[in-house]
Enzyme design. Structure first.
Site, PDB file in Angstrom:
ATOM      1  N   THR A   1       0.804  -1.224   0.000  1.00 61.12           N
ATOM      2  CA  THR A   1       0.000   0.000   0.000  1.00 61.12           C
ATOM      3  C   THR A   1       0.820   1.250   0.000  1.00 61.12           C
ATOM      4  O   THR A   1       1.409   1.623   0.999  1.00 61.12           O
ATOM      5  CB  THR A   1      -0.863   0.081   1.250  1.00 61.12           C
ATOM      6  OG1 THR A   1      -1.575  -1.104   1.324  1.00 61.12           O
ATOM      7  CG2 THR A   1      -1.801   1.270   1.175  1.00 61.12           C
TER       8      THR A   1
ATOM      9  N   ASN B   1      -3.782   2.441  14.806  1.00 61.81           N
ATOM     10  CA  ASN B   1      -4.904   2.058  13.953  1.00 61.81           C
ATOM     11  C   ASN B   1      -6.232   1.944  14.686  1.00 61.81           C
ATOM     12  O   ASN B   1      -7.242   1.606  14.079  1.00 61.81           O
ATOM     13  CB  ASN B   1      -4.571   0.764  13.221  1.00 61.81           C
ATOM     14  CG  ASN B   1      -3.530   1.013  12.152  1.00 61.81           C
ATOM     15  OD1 ASN B   1      -3.778   1.750  11.207  1.00 61.81           O
ATOM     16  ND2 ASN B   1      -2.355   0.442  12.326  1.00 61.81           N
TER      17      ASN B   1
ATOM     18  N   SER C   1      -8.296   6.237   9.939  1.00 57.63           N
ATOM     19  CA  SER C   1      -7.353   6.535   8.861  1.00 57.63           C
ATOM     20  C   SER C   1      -7.625   5.616   7.692  1.00 57.63           C
ATOM     21  O   SER C   1      -8.421   4.714   7.786  1.00 57.63           O
ATOM     22  CB  SER C   1      -5.912   6.364   9.337  1.00 57.63           C
ATOM     23  OG  SER C   1      -5.688   5.039   9.758  1.00 57.63           O
TER      24      SER C   1
END
Lengths: 383, 383
Positions: free
Chosen positions: B179, B378, B383
């Site tokens: 990613t 996280n 996000s």
């Protein structure tokens, strides 16, 4: 009482010193008959522990007299010496019970790659055999715990017969089977073939769809023993229904006690082209660490859900997919729908509904969130 | 300087207000030619962001004038309105540069499922176009950061020509591609077909083998622009080697800045029957949360490595497999070998060597450990 609730079963659990932190660690469950029919399913991990290799042979004739279980060591990747430990364990149990070693199922759980102390196991077995009791189910359920915080037991009673079960498993919880040991007993009168069919049917949609942390065990075993002591032969469909209820109960107990978990998440996939695709989608979401940490933070981050769905081969159109979280449809037709602020994830139970609009098949996967406590439990000491 | 190190390129990075926490968030990289050859690879996630859908069309003729990148929003699962934002962004950049919108590549990164503010993007682009500079690479590298703690840049210089690159990516780091957004420039004179071959060859063994957290992005893009401004046409093999060096450098920078990571883990699989199987084994270990938490705890838990290997379809014999950790062979022929106490995991770099003894193929996967900081980053905010 769990495994000793059905007629014809005795059990015991003792402390033999296998667990570094002490406590009960050897369990024995004995079927006193009159029948000794049994069925079992095992991990699909190709790295199989020695007790799994042994037990796959033991179950092949559909007859099991007793199940020996130990915590404090998985006896996996321990070579020929490790297999001899399992073999000797079965021999010792057989001599104590006046049975054949080939009718003894053995299950182990604990750390991989360390030899199990045979002397401790056999001493524990000798003590357990002397303590066998028709009320001993609770002690046996305690003796198979590892990082479990409490024993898992369940009973389903029907008209004149019943099913009892115990389970352990808190980490390495993933399919094929969800990392765990499960012993189920019944006093119904069923053949080993009937038991096998019912057990595979029930585990396929219960334990196999529990995927707490994506890590598949080397030691998973689910065994079902039938004594026929009730004298009742239930119709197979009725037995299958009762067995499913019991397995679902135990699977939920495993989920609720998973290592470090703060949420119990059910991912329900509907509108799939096939059941296999529904399972694939549910599992992809269940294994996505970003989704799992978001749930821990009470964040209804449906983008992470759809990003995970996008990694699968399931039939779906990215512009025709809906996601609901705890009853709020946050994405519709691949676009934002109701505000994510409406979703309340502060409770322990989380329900994620994914509609693929690609067919009629459905499946639900149970998982947990990824938390600080999970990281702590699995990094602070070896297990 | 990174992307502006090769001759023929200008760049800029500005703050347009897209990021809630402020800072630069719009980057522009322009190829001034004389050639405009380009190649790109994109995420294999089926949930593709609108800029990916746009850019796959833009690259199809092998010509790209400029790349527009924004942080502060992924523009994924935002429907037709989201696609119009990407289209208008390309139109606006084209008008500023006197180019065709079809030659503008667009990349976005940030949260999924929220509309991007087009007015902010176009205002930022207008400002960036006015600031374009042959020293602007650093500003552009800063503007594409999300949870990255620092910009990632690299330059490989050869005799008379060079390659420069910038990258972002700290979470959702997994293959196909890892990613991230990566812009690579070169002043070498190569055709778009030559660039495409070199880019696919390099990403296959660098970015595609970075699997920090198993979560595949919806927005991954790696684009390579060639200006031919050096006037030199290197031989393709030499260019491929230099490009591999640059991609490997950037991939290592991404790994070292992965969200919350405390260890950079290389899983090297040797003795595999095929390269694909070596990759499958490496990735299975890289995605095993129990292994990843063990490394966080400096615990050389090789049983968790072998349990993960056992979930793959790769050819191997469980009784003929070796595992070494940081140079200590802890498992040999499927049994304990040297003491795990000899393994020192206190440093940041961890090397796990798995020998399958099933062939000659090899592959290395880069990953990170699973830490409290990963869970915190996280779960604490969206996000």
């Amino acid at each position: 009482m769990s495994v000793t609730h059905p007629l014809g079963f005795e059990a015991a659990g003792v402390a033999s010193g296998l667990k570094s932190k002490g406590g009960k660690d050897v369990a024995l469950v004995v079927n006193r008959g009159p029948a000794l029919a049994a069925a079992a399913v095992f991990t699909s991990n190709r790295a199989k522990a020695n007790p799994v290799i042994w037990s796959q042979q033991a179950i092949s004739d559909g007859l099991i007299t007793a199940v020996v279980l130990n915590s404090g060591g998985a006896n996996c990747y321990t070579g020929a010496a490790g297999f001899r430990v399992t073999h000797s364990t079965a021999e010792h149990a057989a001599s104590l019970l006046g049975a054949s070693a080939g009718d003894i199922l053995v299950c182990s759980t604990g750390i991989i790659g360390e030899q199990l102390d045979l002397a401790k196991v056999t001493a524990g077995l000798t003590e357990a055999a002397a303590l066998l009791d028709s009320e001993g189910g609770e002690d046996a359920a305690v003796a198979i715990m590892t990082t479990d915080t409490h024993p898992k037991q369940a009973v389903v009673a029907r008209d004149g017969w019943s099913i009892g079960g115990m389970a352990k498993g808190a980490g390495m919880l993933a399919p094929g089977l969800a990392t765990m040991l499960v012993v189920i007993t019944t006093d119904a009168d069923l053949s080993s073939d009937q038991l096998d069919t019912a057990l595979r049917g029930a585990t396929r949609v219960t334990f196999d769809r529990l995927d707490s942390d994506g890590a598949m065990s080397t030691n998973d075993t689910v065994v079902l023993l039938a004594s026929a002591a009730s004298g009742i032969a239930p119709d197979p469909a009725g037995f299958a229904e009762a067995l499913h209820e019991l397995c679902s109960d135990l699977a939920a107990q495993l989920q609720q006690d998973a290592e470090g978990a703060a949420h119990d998440i059910t991912i329900e996939v509907v509108g799939a082209a096939t059941e296999d695709e529904a399972v694939e989608v549910g599992r992809a979401v269940a294994r996505n660490n970003l989704f799992k940490t978001a749930v821990f933070g009470n964040d209804p981050n449906w983008g992470r859900v759809l990003a995970a769905v996008g990694t699968t081969h399931a039939a779906f159109d990215p512009y025709d997919i809906d996601v609901s979280m705890n009853g709020v449809r946050v994405a519709h037709a691949g676009e934002p729908d109701q505000s994510r602020d409406l979703v309340d994830l502060t409770g322990r139970a989380v329900h994620v509904l994914i509609d693929l609009h690609a067919g009629e098949a459905t499946a639900s996967i149970r998982t947990n969130d990824l938390t600080h406590d999970y990281v702590h439990e699995n990094s602070a000491y070896s297990s």
